[in-house]
Design a protein around this motif. Structure first.
Motif, PDB file in Angstrom:
ATOM      1  N   LYS A  75      -8.733   7.282  -0.093  1.00 54.21           N
ATOM      2  CA  LYS A  75      -9.885   8.129   0.860  1.00 54.21           C
ATOM      3  C   LYS A  75      -9.003   8.768   2.117  1.00 54.21           C
ATOM      4  O   LYS A  75      -8.055   7.858   2.638  1.00 54.21           O
ATOM      5  CB  LYS A  75     -10.969   8.071   0.873  1.00 54.21           C
ATOM      6  N   PHE A  76      -9.750   9.966   2.703  1.00 53.70           N
ATOM      7  CA  PHE A  76      -8.730   9.929   3.501  1.00 53.70           C
ATOM      8  C   PHE A  76      -8.968  10.637   5.453  1.00 53.70           C
ATOM      9  O   PHE A  76     -10.230  11.918   4.395  1.00 53.70           O
ATOM     10  CB  PHE A  76      -7.445  11.485   3.698  1.00 53.70           C
ATOM     11  N   ASP A  77      -9.468   9.983   5.945  1.00 61.76           N
ATOM     12  CA  ASP A  77     -11.133  11.162   6.817  1.00 61.76           C
ATOM     13  C   ASP A  77     -10.417  11.556   7.918  1.00 61.76           C
ATOM     14  O   ASP A  77      -9.615  10.929   9.032  1.00 61.76           O
ATOM     15  CB  ASP A  77     -12.109   9.775   7.711  1.00 61.76           C
ATOM     16  N   SER A  78      -9.885  12.964   7.214  1.00 61.31           N
ATOM     17  CA  SER A  78      -9.311  13.785   9.495  1.00 61.31           C
ATOM     18  C   SER A  78      -9.824  14.019   9.871  1.00 61.31           C
ATOM     19  O   SER A  78      -8.896  13.574  11.320  1.00 61.31           O
ATOM     20  CB  SER A  78      -9.134  14.860   8.773  1.00 61.31           C
ATOM     21  N   CYS A  79     -11.397  13.218  10.199  1.00 63.23           N
ATOM     22  CA  CYS A  79     -11.927  13.363  11.904  1.00 63.23           C
ATOM     23  C   CYS A  79     -11.947  11.926  12.178  1.00 63.23           C
ATOM     24  O   CYS A  79     -12.853  12.099  13.445  1.00 63.23           O
ATOM     25  CB  CYS A  79     -13.435  13.883  10.978  1.00 63.23           C
ATOM     26  N   ALA A  80     -11.059  11.186  11.286  1.00 69.14           N
ATOM     27  CA  ALA A  80     -11.450   9.383  12.504  1.00 69.14           C
ATOM     28  C   ALA A  80     -10.776   9.730  14.206  1.00 69.14           C
ATOM     29  O   ALA A  80      -9.913  10.273  13.709  1.00 69.14           O
ATOM     30  CB  ALA A  80     -10.492   8.627  11.016  1.00 69.14           C
ATOM     31  N   LYS A  81     -10.712   8.888  14.568  1.00 74.39           N
ATOM     32  CA  LYS A  81      -9.932   8.804  15.663  1.00 74.39           C
ATOM     33  C   LYS A  81      -8.632   9.119  16.094  1.00 74.39           C
ATOM     34  O   LYS A  81      -8.164   9.879  16.992  1.00 74.39           O
ATOM     35  CB  LYS A  81     -10.595   7.550  16.952  1.00 74.39           C
ATOM     36  N   HIS A  82      -7.986   8.526  15.388  1.00 79.07           N
ATOM     37  CA  HIS A  82      -6.649   8.603  14.794  1.00 79.07           C
ATOM     38  C   HIS A  82      -6.040   8.440  14.367  1.00 79.07           C
ATOM     39  O   HIS A  82      -5.263   8.582  13.666  1.00 79.07           O
ATOM     40  CB  HIS A  82      -6.667   6.817  15.405  1.00 79.07           C
ATOM     41  N   ALA A  83      -6.328   9.855  13.377  1.00 79.39           N
ATOM     42  CA  ALA A  83      -5.687  10.616  12.001  1.00 79.39           C
ATOM     43  C   ALA A  83      -4.703  10.497  12.547  1.00 79.39           C
ATOM     44  O   ALA A  83      -4.911  11.814  12.913  1.00 79.39           O
ATOM     45  CB  ALA A  83      -7.781  10.904  11.701  1.00 79.39           C
ATOM     46  N   ASP A  84      -3.775  10.737  11.396  1.00 77.68           N
ATOM     47  CA  ASP A  84      -2.627  11.144  11.189  1.00 77.68           C
ATOM     48  C   ASP A  84      -2.076  12.121  10.428  1.00 77.68           C
ATOM     49  O   ASP A  84      -2.479  11.928   9.296  1.00 77.68           O
ATOM     50  CB  ASP A  84      -1.502  10.291  11.613  1.00 77.68           C
ATOM     51  N   PRO A  85      -2.764  13.447  10.331  1.00 80.99           N
ATOM     52  CA  PRO A  85      -1.937  14.479   9.855  1.00 80.99           C
ATOM     53  C   PRO A  85      -1.250  14.442   8.287  1.00 80.99           C
ATOM     54  O   PRO A  85      -0.967  14.524   7.911  1.00 80.99           O
ATOM     55  CB  PRO A  85      -1.971  15.944   9.828  1.00 80.99           C
ATOM     56  N   ASP A  86       0.326  13.469   8.872  1.00 79.20           N
ATOM     57  CA  ASP A  86       1.348  13.325   8.446  1.00 79.20           C
ATOM     58  C   ASP A  86       1.126  11.526   7.498  1.00 79.20           C
ATOM     59  O   ASP A  86       2.232  11.702   6.981  1.00 79.20           O
ATOM     60  CB  ASP A  86       2.324  13.402   9.240  1.00 79.20           C
ATOM     61  N   ALA A  87      -0.193  11.081   7.306  1.00 85.73           N
ATOM     62  CA  ALA A  87      -0.167  10.036   7.083  1.00 85.73           C
ATOM     63  C   ALA A  87       0.031   9.850   5.632  1.00 85.73           C
ATOM     64  O   ALA A  87      -0.538  10.620   4.681  1.00 85.73           O
ATOM     65  CB  ALA A  87      -0.759   8.858   7.429  1.00 85.73           C
ATOM     66  N   PRO A  88       0.301   9.118   5.398  1.00 85.22           N
ATOM     67  CA  PRO A  88       0.361   9.044   3.582  1.00 85.22           C
ATOM     68  C   PRO A  88      -0.944   8.234   3.287  1.00 85.22           C
ATOM     69  O   PRO A  88      -1.214   8.025   3.792  1.00 85.22           O
ATOM     70  CB  PRO A  88       1.400   7.628   2.979  1.00 85.22           C
ATOM     71  N   ILE A  89      -0.987   9.196   1.855  1.00 88.40           N
ATOM     72  CA  ILE A  89      -2.782   8.186   1.344  1.00 88.40           C
ATOM     73  C   ILE A  89      -2.690   7.351   0.950  1.00 88.40           C
ATOM     74  O   ILE A  89      -1.403   7.585  -0.112  1.00 88.40           O
ATOM     75  CB  ILE A  89      -3.448   9.809   0.648  1.00 88.40           C
ATOM     76  N   LEU A  90      -3.102   6.637   0.919  1.00 89.04           N
ATOM     77  CA  LEU A  90      -3.061   5.334   0.279  1.00 89.04           C
ATOM     78  C   LEU A  90      -4.087   5.567  -0.741  1.00 89.04           C
ATOM     79  O   LEU A  90      -4.850   5.411  -0.600  1.00 89.04           O
ATOM     80  CB  LEU A  90      -3.347   3.818   0.991  1.00 89.04           C
ATOM     81  N   MET A  91      -3.346   4.546  -2.688  1.00 85.89           N
ATOM     82  CA  MET A  91      -4.869   4.837  -3.332  1.00 85.89           C
ATOM     83  C   MET A  91      -4.525   3.991  -4.213  1.00 85.89           C
ATOM     84  O   MET A  91      -3.354   3.510  -4.255  1.00 85.89           O
ATOM     85  CB  MET A  91      -4.050   6.246  -4.082  1.00 85.89           C
ATOM     86  N   ASP A  92      -5.385   4.001  -4.660  1.00 83.49           N
ATOM     87  CA  ASP A  92      -5.963   2.016  -5.178  1.00 83.49           C
ATOM     88  C   ASP A  92      -5.491   2.479  -7.104  1.00 83.49           C
ATOM     89  O   ASP A  92      -5.747   3.449  -7.366  1.00 83.49           O
ATOM     90  CB  ASP A  92      -6.898   1.695  -5.844  1.00 83.49           C
ATOM     91  N   GLU A  93      -4.279   2.112  -7.797  1.00 89.31           N
ATOM     92  CA  GLU A  93      -4.103   1.949  -8.895  1.00 89.31           C
ATOM     93  C   GLU A  93      -4.714   1.404  -9.810  1.00 89.31           C
ATOM     94  O   GLU A  93      -4.808   0.230  -9.917  1.00 89.31           O
ATOM     95  CB  GLU A  93      -2.627   2.405  -9.426  1.00 89.31           C
ATOM     96  N   MET A  94      -5.775   1.924 -10.997  1.00 84.49           N
ATOM     97  CA  MET A  94      -6.378   1.231 -11.942  1.00 84.49           C
ATOM     98  C   MET A  94      -6.681   1.341 -13.616  1.00 84.49           C
ATOM     99  O   MET A  94      -6.785   2.177 -13.952  1.00 84.49           O
ATOM    100  CB  MET A  94      -7.878   1.447 -11.317  1.00 84.49           C
ATOM    101  N   ASN A  95      -6.458   0.046 -13.854  1.00 83.73           N
ATOM    102  CA  ASN A  95      -6.660   0.497 -15.780  1.00 83.73           C
ATOM    103  C   ASN A  95      -7.786  -0.525 -16.009  1.00 83.73           C
ATOM    104  O   ASN A  95      -8.266  -1.888 -15.261  1.00 83.73           O
ATOM    105  CB  ASN A  95      -5.250  -0.941 -15.928  1.00 83.73           C
ATOM    106  N   SER A  96      -8.853   0.613 -16.561  1.00 86.79           N
ATOM    107  CA  SER A  96     -10.467   0.384 -16.755  1.00 86.79           C
ATOM    108  C   SER A  96     -10.689  -0.452 -14.576  1.00 86.79           C
ATOM    109  O   SER A  96     -10.599   0.393 -13.782  1.00 86.79           O
ATOM    110  CB  SER A  96     -10.665  -0.805 -17.820  1.00 86.79           C
ATOM    111  N   ASP A  97     -10.955  -1.495 -14.871  1.00 79.68           N
ATOM    112  CA  ASP A  97     -11.360  -2.104 -13.265  1.00 79.68           C
ATOM    113  C   ASP A  97     -10.744  -3.001 -12.460  1.00 79.68           C
ATOM    114  O   ASP A  97     -11.032  -3.321 -12.421  1.00 79.68           O
ATOM    115  CB  ASP A  97     -13.062  -2.870 -13.809  1.00 79.68           C
ATOM    116  N   VAL A  98      -9.884  -2.940 -13.571  1.00 79.93           N
ATOM    117  CA  VAL A  98      -8.215  -3.945 -13.141  1.00 79.93           C
ATOM    118  C   VAL A  98      -7.416  -3.579 -12.304  1.00 79.93           C
ATOM    119  O   VAL A  98      -6.938  -1.850 -12.124  1.00 79.93           O
ATOM    120  CB  VAL A  98      -7.857  -4.694 -14.009  1.00 79.93           C
ATOM    121  N   LEU A  99      -7.828  -3.701 -10.710  1.00 77.28           N
ATOM    122  CA  LEU A  99      -6.098  -3.228  -9.844  1.00 77.28           C
ATOM    123  C   LEU A  99      -4.796  -3.605 -10.503  1.00 77.28           C
ATOM    124  O   LEU A  99      -5.027  -4.267 -10.730  1.00 77.28           O
ATOM    125  CB  LEU A  99      -6.412  -3.680  -8.552  1.00 77.28           C
TER     126      LEU A  99
END
Length: 132
Positions: free
Chosen positions: A69-93
Motif C-alpha cells: 500500500k501507499f498513502d499519497s496523502c500521508a504527512k511525509h509521503a514521497d511520490p518517488d519512494a519505492p512501494i514495499l510489497m510482501d511476497e506470499m505463498n498461500s499464508d507464508v511470507l
C-alpha cells in the motif's frame, strides 16, 4: 508553499491510476523470464493506493502473490519512494519486493528472501497499456 508543491506533485503522480487498473510487466526474476501483474485499487478519496500482484513461479509451479500500500496523502509521503510489497505463498511470507516507478514504461525492483539471505534485482518492461 512547500506543502502546496508537495501536494501538487503527489496529485499529479497518482492521478495516472484509476480504480482497478491492471498493469503487466515482463522481466527476469532469479534468472527466469517472468510476467508480473499488478492490480491497483484507489480508495480513501484517492489517497490510498493498494497494489495486489501475481507472478507464476516455475519453481513452485503456481501463482505467487504480493501486495502493498501507499498513502499519497500521508504527512511525509514521497511520490518517488519505492512501494514495499510482501511476497506470499498461500499464508507464508517468502520474501519482500521494493518496486520503483510502477505505472512507468520501466519498473525497477529489488527482492529479498524472508530470511534475507537471497537478493535479486528486477528490471521490468511494461507489456501493455493500463486497462480498466
Amino acid at each position: 508553499m512547500k506543502k502546496l508543491v508537495l501536494f501538487a506533485l503527489l496529485f499529479i503522480s497518482y492521478q495516472a491510476f484509476s480504480q482497478g487498473d491492471t498493469l503487466k510487466y515482463k522481466g527476469t526474476f532469479n534468472g527466469i523470464p517472468t510476467v508480473f501483474k499488478f492490480v491497483i485499487t484507489v480508495t480513501n478519496k484517492g489517497c490510498l493506493l493498494t497494489f495486489d500482484g501475481t507472478y507464476f513461479s516455475k519453481k513452485l509451479k503456481k501463482d505467487i502473490t504480493f501486495n502493498g500500500k501507499f498513502d499519497s496523502c500521508a504527512k511525509h509521503a514521497d511520490p518517488d519512494a519505492p512501494i514495499l510489497m510482501d511476497e506470499m505463498n498461500s499464508d507464508v511470507l517468502i520474501g519482500k519486493f521494493l518496486f520503483y516507478n510502477i505505472g512507468a514504461e520501466k519498473c525497477l525492483g529489488e527482492w529479498v528472501s524472508a530470511d534475507e539471505k537471497k537478493h535479486s534485482n528486477l528490471n521490468l518492461i511494461l507489456l501493455k497499456d493500463k486497462k480498466k
